[in-house]
Each structure stands twice: as C-alpha cells, then as structure tokens.
Design an enzyme around this catalytic site. Sequence first.
Site, PDB file in Angstrom:
ATOM      1  N   GLY A 297       0.802  -1.215   0.000  1.00  0.00           N
ATOM      2  CA  GLY A 297       0.000   0.000   0.000  1.00  0.00           C
ATOM      3  C   GLY A 297       0.840   1.272   0.000  1.00  0.00           C
ATOM      4  O   GLY A 297       2.030   1.257  -0.255  1.00  0.00           O
TER       5      GLY A 297
ATOM      6  N   GLY B 162       5.197   3.595  -9.171  1.00  0.00           N
ATOM      7  CA  GLY B 162       5.926   2.334  -9.313  1.00  0.00           C
ATOM      8  C   GLY B 162       4.964   1.163  -9.203  1.00  0.00           C
ATOM      9  O   GLY B 162       4.924   0.267 -10.063  1.00  0.00           O
ATOM     10  N   HIS B 163       4.154   1.178  -8.148  1.00  0.00           N
ATOM     11  CA  HIS B 163       3.112   0.154  -8.020  1.00  0.00           C
ATOM     12  C   HIS B 163       2.174   0.217  -9.231  1.00  0.00           C
ATOM     13  O   HIS B 163       1.753  -0.804  -9.777  1.00  0.00           O
ATOM     14  CB  HIS B 163       2.267   0.389  -6.766  1.00  0.00           C
TER      15      HIS B 163
ATOM     16  N   LYS C 246      13.014  -2.962  -8.398  1.00  0.00           N
ATOM     17  CA  LYS C 246      13.628  -2.144  -7.343  1.00  0.00           C
ATOM     18  C   LYS C 246      14.039  -3.073  -6.205  1.00  0.00           C
ATOM     19  O   LYS C 246      15.081  -2.914  -5.597  1.00  0.00           O
ATOM     20  CB  LYS C 246      12.641  -1.095  -6.816  1.00  0.00           C
TER      21      LYS C 246
ATOM     22  N   SER D 201       7.478   3.804  -1.119  1.00  0.00           N
ATOM     23  CA  SER D 201       6.577   4.343  -0.099  1.00  0.00           C
ATOM     24  C   SER D 201       7.388   4.978   1.022  1.00  0.00           C
ATOM     25  O   SER D 201       6.974   5.962   1.633  1.00  0.00           O
ATOM     26  CB  SER D 201       5.706   3.222   0.479  1.00  0.00           C
ATOM     27  N   ARG D 202       8.555   4.417   1.291  1.00  0.00           N
ATOM     28  CA  ARG D 202       9.372   4.923   2.407  1.00  0.00           C
ATOM     29  C   ARG D 202      10.078   6.239   2.080  1.00  0.00           C
ATOM     30  O   ARG D 202      10.647   6.849   2.986  1.00  0.00           O
ATOM     31  CB  ARG D 202      10.405   3.866   2.815  1.00  0.00           C
TER      32      ARG D 202
HETATM   33  P1  AMP Z   1       5.877  -2.610  -1.671  1.00  0.00           P
HETATM   34  O1  AMP Z   1       4.511  -2.022  -1.510  1.00  0.00           O
HETATM   35  O2  AMP Z   1       6.980  -1.626  -1.420  1.00  0.00           O
HETATM   36  O3  AMP Z   1       6.047  -3.920  -0.938  1.00  0.00           O
HETATM   37  O4  AMP Z   1       6.023  -2.968  -3.214  1.00  0.00           O
HETATM   38  C1  AMP Z   1       5.084  -3.793  -3.856  1.00  0.00           C
HETATM   39  C2  AMP Z   1       5.608  -4.159  -5.220  1.00  0.00           C
HETATM   40  O5  AMP Z   1       5.838  -2.978  -5.974  1.00  0.00           O
HETATM   41  C3  AMP Z   1       6.964  -4.895  -5.142  1.00  0.00           C
HETATM   42  O6  AMP Z   1       6.999  -5.909  -6.128  1.00  0.00           O
HETATM   43  C4  AMP Z   1       7.947  -3.799  -5.436  1.00  0.00           C
HETATM   44  O7  AMP Z   1       9.157  -4.272  -5.984  1.00  0.00           O
HETATM   45  C5  AMP Z   1       7.171  -2.966  -6.440  1.00  0.00           C
HETATM   46  N1  AMP Z   1       7.696  -1.605  -6.473  1.00  0.00           N
HETATM   47  C6  AMP Z   1       7.903  -0.783  -5.419  1.00  0.00           C
HETATM   48  N2  AMP Z   1       8.471   0.365  -5.823  1.00  0.00           N
HETATM   49  C7  AMP Z   1       8.636   0.255  -7.171  1.00  0.00           C
HETATM   50  C8  AMP Z   1       9.178   1.118  -8.184  1.00  0.00           C
HETATM   51  N3  AMP Z   1       9.667   2.296  -7.906  1.00  0.00           N
HETATM   52  N4  AMP Z   1       9.168   0.664  -9.455  1.00  0.00           N
HETATM   53  C9  AMP Z   1       8.676  -0.565  -9.765  1.00  0.00           C
HETATM   54  N5  AMP Z   1       8.149  -1.415  -8.859  1.00  0.00           N
HETATM   55  C10 AMP Z   1       8.135  -1.003  -7.584  1.00  0.00           C
END
Ligand code: AMP
Length: 294
Positions: free
Chosen positions: A31, A36-37, A149, A186-187
């Site tokens: 979330g 990116g998501h 990433k 997100s961070r």
């Molecule tokens: P997270 O919510 O951070 O756990 O990310 C969920 C998914 O989105 C994971 O597969 C991440 O690798 C992908 N993700 C996060 N940030 C990016 C980004 N900047 N570009 C592409 N995919 C991303």
Amino acid sequence: METVTTVREMKARSRAWRRHGLSVGLVPTMGFLHRGHGSLVERSVRENGRTAVSVFVNPAQFGPGEDLESYPRDPARDSAYLKSLGVNVLFMPEPSEMYPPGFATAVEAPELGEALCGASRPGHFRGVCTVVLKLLNAASPDRAYFGLKDAQQFFILRRMARDLDLDASLVPCETVREADGLAMSSRNSYLTPEERAVAPLLRKALLAAEDYLIGGGRDPAEACGIVGGMLSGESRFVPDYVEAVATSDLKPVSEVSSEILLAAAVRLGRARLIDNVIFDPSGPSRKPRGGAGC
Ligand code: AMP
C-alpha cells in the site's frame, strides 16, 4: 472495483473468473501506492482478463525495531488509485486473517535470503516468501507482478516458485523513478527535504558503476568501489552494503562473466534506500550514458 478482506472471498472471486475463462493477474503490495506500483498494476490489467491487487502491510517481514507501526498507510487514496487503473478486486486482509491464532508455518529461503538485505534484516525474506505464497494461494493468478527495485526479493520469489512448483508466472517489472532518478518507494515519505535532495546520489553512484561495466570493466570489486566512493561523498548516507552477486544464486562473484546484480543499500535519516543495476556482459550492448542521467 470490489474490496474483499478474507482469503475465502478472494478464492471465490478467482474461481469465478477462471470458470469464465478469464486469466488472472495479481500485484502484491504493502500500500501507500505510487506510480511504481501503478506500473505493475497497469501491466497486469493489460495482460490479464482480471486483476487483483493486495494491500497488506505484512508484520512477518518486519524485524524488531523496524517501521511496522509507522509504515505509511492511506487505504482511501490507494483504493481510489486502483479503481482508476481498472483493478477488479482490492484484497485488503487484516493481519489476523493472514496469520490467525496458532499460525505456525513459514517458507524459508536460507541461502538467498541471507545475502544483501537479508544480512541486515534477518527473517525478512522468510516473511516475504510466506506471505507471497499465501497471496498466490488466495488469488491463484496466472501471473504475479514484482518490481526490480526489490531485485533480491524477485530472485528469491522466482526460486521459490520453481522449487515449490507454483503455477503462477512471476513477472519482473522495471523500476519506476522520480525525474531525478530516485527509485519511487513508499518509504521516501520519511525523507526530509534536505535528505530528499541528496537521495538521488545512490542512483548516480550505481549508474557510474554501470558505465564502468558497459565500458568493458569486469572487476566486481572495482564496480563496488565506484559506488562506495561516490556514496562516501555524502556524509548523511550511512552505507549498509554495496555488493555484486550472481543473479542465479545471489553469491558474490569474483569476475563479471555472467549476469550480475549490483545492489546497494544506505540509511538516510529515517529511511533505508535500496537500488540496483542488473548487468549481463553477454546481453545486448548498451552505450555508456556519460554523466549521471537516469
Ligand atoms: P511494496 O509495496 O513496497 O512492498 O512494493 C510492492 C511491489 O511494488 C513490489 O513488487 C515492489 O518491488 C514494487 N515496487 C515498489 N516500488 C517500485 C518502483 N519504484 N518501481 C517498480 N516497482 C516497484
């Protein structure tokens, strides 16, 4: 778009889609969504008849003292964004749904999970593998989408999918970046304006090492040295690791003779930034960028 909160409902939706001959895409997330998501979601919507996105801040992948409690959350904004992208189901379970009392099983990735981020985050990839397997079981997707990433995460999950004979294809997706090259995360919301201003140096350092590789350099220590040298120019960066490993087993390489992951992590204020380049010496030749673009 429908929001479901139980595994049972998620399974029922997926079963119904399959009965109608529709392929299913799954995008697991924690979330606080950004573009990116969004790029993963758009791809899933393009490639599948139906798309489910999970939003679950997975307690099992946070270590003691990490940011589980303060992890940014905005379910209303996430929901509106996913709806605008054409998502069919938002799967948003509570921790008690995913880990009911008595939950006692985990998926381990001992070797791959102890390298790189695993060294400073013990147990992190056990938590990731366990939750992703549960999410795959809940949604039974044909394809599941992951960002590069988090390249280590992708390579570990790809191994898990092979080792455990999972049906889903795991699809790697390129990192989406801010205009100045910083990988979206997100961070990044933890960064102060001053920290945000210096954060793109991580990307610039990795690109300088990539230029060395593209130019024919094959010494992984030298590539890591380029990154480390540039990172040391910014006193606010506290480096965690800079490593060159084989993408096949995430073990350090002594020479760049097959595809490598050159990955780095730094602490910057409250945030821990990660980024990487993947370089294949036998891949299509790329021109050195010459400079610090993105
Ligand atoms: P997270 O919510 O951070 O756990 O990310 C969920 C998914 O989105 C994971 O597969 C991440 O690798 C992908 N993700 C996060 N940030 C990016 C980004 N900047 N570009 C592409 N995919 C991303």
